[in-house]
Write a protein that holds these residues in place. Sequence first.
Motif, short mmCIF file in Angstrom:
data_model
loop_
_atom_site.label_atom_id
_atom_site.label_comp_id
_atom_site.label_asym_id
_atom_site.label_seq_id
_atom_site.Cartn_x
_atom_site.Cartn_y
_atom_site.Cartn_z
N ALA A 8 64.02 38.17 49.97
CA ALA A 8 65.06 38.91 50.70
C ALA A 8 64.66 40.38 50.85
CB ALA A 8 66.39 38.79 49.95
N ARG A 12 63.70 42.44 54.32
CA ARG A 12 64.37 43.68 54.70
C ARG A 12 63.36 44.82 54.89
NH1 ARG A 12 65.39 49.03 52.45
NH2 ARG A 12 66.03 49.83 54.45
N PHE A 88 69.68 50.94 45.78
CA PHE A 88 70.51 49.84 46.29
C PHE A 88 70.15 48.52 45.61
CE2 PHE A 88 71.42 46.52 49.45
CZ PHE A 88 72.76 46.77 49.68
N ASP B 88 74.60 53.94 49.69
CA ASP B 88 73.14 53.95 49.83
C ASP B 88 72.58 52.66 50.42
OD1 ASP B 88 73.69 52.26 47.78
OD2 ASP B 88 72.24 53.11 46.37
N ALA B 89 73.39 51.98 51.22
CA ALA B 89 72.90 50.72 51.81
C ALA B 89 71.84 51.02 52.86
CB ALA B 89 74.06 49.97 52.43
N PRO B 90 70.95 50.06 53.13
CA PRO B 90 69.93 50.26 54.17
C PRO B 90 70.60 50.64 55.49
CG PRO B 90 69.43 48.30 52.91
CD PRO B 90 70.76 48.78 52.45
N PRO B 91 70.22 51.76 56.06
CA PRO B 91 70.96 52.30 57.21
C PRO B 91 70.90 51.46 58.46
CG PRO B 91 68.98 53.58 56.78
CD PRO B 91 69.13 52.64 55.65
N GLU B 92 69.81 50.67 58.62
CA GLU B 92 69.66 49.95 59.89
C GLU B 92 70.41 48.61 59.90
OE1 GLU B 92 67.51 50.11 57.54
OE2 GLU B 92 66.68 48.12 57.18
N LEU B 98 73.96 43.19 55.83
CA LEU B 98 74.07 43.65 54.44
C LEU B 98 74.58 42.52 53.54
CD1 LEU B 98 75.45 47.27 54.88
CD2 LEU B 98 73.30 46.60 53.80
N LEU B 101 71.76 40.16 52.94
CA LEU B 101 70.79 40.71 51.99
C LEU B 101 71.34 40.68 50.56
CD1 LEU B 101 68.20 42.30 51.21
CD2 LEU B 101 69.41 44.39 51.80
#
Lengths: 466, 245
Positions: A8, A12, A88, B88-92, B98, B101
């Motif tokens: 995963a 990403r 994260f 702080d999650a992945p911005p894209e 999300l 993931l």
Amino acid sequence: MSARAAIAIARREFFDRWLLVPFGFFVGVWPIVIASTLGRENPPLPRPEEPVAVVISIVYWAIFALVAASVVGFSIGGRDLAERRLGFYFARPVPWPSVFCGQALAAAALLALSIAVATLPLTLSLLGVEGRRGAVIEWGRHVVEAPLQFLVSGPVVTVAVLALVVALGAGLFGVAFRVRSRWLGVDLIGLLALGALALHVARRLEAESSFLRFTPGFVALTCGCAAFAFAAGLASALARGRGDALHAHRAFSLATWPLVAVLAVLGLWRLEVALEGTPEAARAFRSVASPDGRWEWRVTQKASWLHGRTTFLVRADGSASHHLGSDWSTTAVFANDSRRAAWTVFSIRGQESRVVVADLGDARAMPLLEFPGSSRTWGAVLAFDSGGDHLAHVDGDRVRVRALPGGEIQVERVLPLPASRVEHFRSLTADRLCLRAVHGRGARLADYHVSLAPSGVVEPGPCAPR
Amino acid sequence: MSAIPLQVEAVSIRHARPWLLQGVSFDVRPGEVVALLGRNGVGKTSLLRVALGLMPAAAGRARLFGFDAWRERARALARVGVVPDAPDAPPELDARGLCRLVSALHERWNEEATRGRLARFAVPERTPFARLSRGQKGAVMLALALGHEPDLLVLDEPTLGLDAIARDAYFGELIAELSERGASVLMASHDLPLVERLAERAVVLHDGAVFADLAIDELKARFRQGDEPLDLETAFARLALRRAS
């Protein structure tokens, strides 16, 4: 470690940088454009664009591989830590090896795919065009075979080495300069030390008349060590830093530099061992035995990954071995009674040479006598007289005979014409030498008899069958 | 495995030379909502990071459900949901991406409940995280933290930057979660009205140590003057003034 989490994360991280792949395709288009232009400008060639495109493609491929490696290395090594993107993952029940493997997988996939895609436009352009099917097959075969073929030596392996070094360097710079903690000082000292080490290695190699050879084994070991040090640093950054840039930088520096230092010391030790050489090396370039068979003068390859030679004088029964250095030398000549051996040594840094005479009577100590050799020619050859008490050698248009064991010049004769090289040289009798001189640029060979008597002369005379 | 969600045992934290915290101890018991209070820079976030195994303590240790938070972080966090102070999650990635993931990072995941929460927060599913408003980002982080139905929820300034409506929605979601599953909560917050409505106990940090570890009512009672009604905000202000003097 959780494989599911690693995949995963890899997915990403890959899609975060996916633009590198279409960029690779874009880069791959340019060789075709250039090749087509060149093809039009060279109408006499039957199918000029394919070979040109292939060559240009390889050049572009190499440049792109280096750029892609630096981008991926910098991004995955430094940006993620500096921008605290990993927090994260670490705020969730993901073990650090999963994060590490996910990132490594993403980096590998990105590099492999983007570099492969860079070759796609050329392949596609050759497809479907009449008369070019053969070129497609050729290109395909080239793509498949090239990495294997060039692994022995050639551009692919060089690019691979450079790409790895660039990726690792970019990662190192990424962590050091994006985080900018006080450990940056340690990183800079480490980098300076690496630079000093490289300089030291270059000087040692030059002093030993040697060069590194990028054999597959050498490349694999060097890259493996570098990758191991970097991977350990990154793993430590993840395991100890866990997404916190300052802690990660500290862990990275504390893990990487001691490891680099240990590997550097081991590498230096291995280099010194290789530079020293061994008389038992598998590859002996030249060897000549003494007339009585008790001694052998032997030149051996230092190591498979080191282009350089070491000269030894060894006893045939293995009871003694003398290391004579790494400078280039002519093949030794032995006196008839095997009491002495002589050879000429050249330094690759200058044109000067020196004549070395070894006294083989004392097998343990083996005293060496040295005196200046030829100042202008490389083709100096030596000859002992029949008793082994005199040594003759040529310096330009002069023939000198030295008395042994002292080495003082006993007689000096001038040749009728300056010789650029002496091709053959031997003693005919106790007081008469014969030499074959090369005058000019190999245009004329002439044999001379040289009398060693105090009032002797140099006169033309047959030397040996040509 | 211990049933106690969080045990902080004599934790000391050092930033460079000076000690940030020394010998801090408290715990969060099952079903309990504990507020971690203190002035800016007192070390609340650092303490939470130690409690979550994100940084090592200079001394002492934190346990999550009996697991050492630093040494066994991955196992310890399996039953913990975290909402950091900065989303702080992945911005894209959008909300759906999300969820996909984060679900892969947990052993269990309640997709339906997560989608429901995002819908209640009115978070657009197809908008990248970077383009969401501050309130929407906070909502997404809360939904992601609750997706695996944690037994302990750790919130660091969860309502920072939220408007009144978003704050109420946030609060409502938390109340629902607590009443449905009886999860424990540890929250560091300056939003004292929210703390007063939600928390049963407060751990107050001051000057590198635990100044008070009291039930909210007890804390208010300590700083009450006469029979005046006292809210937590006033009590905390008096506490801070007293310590300063």
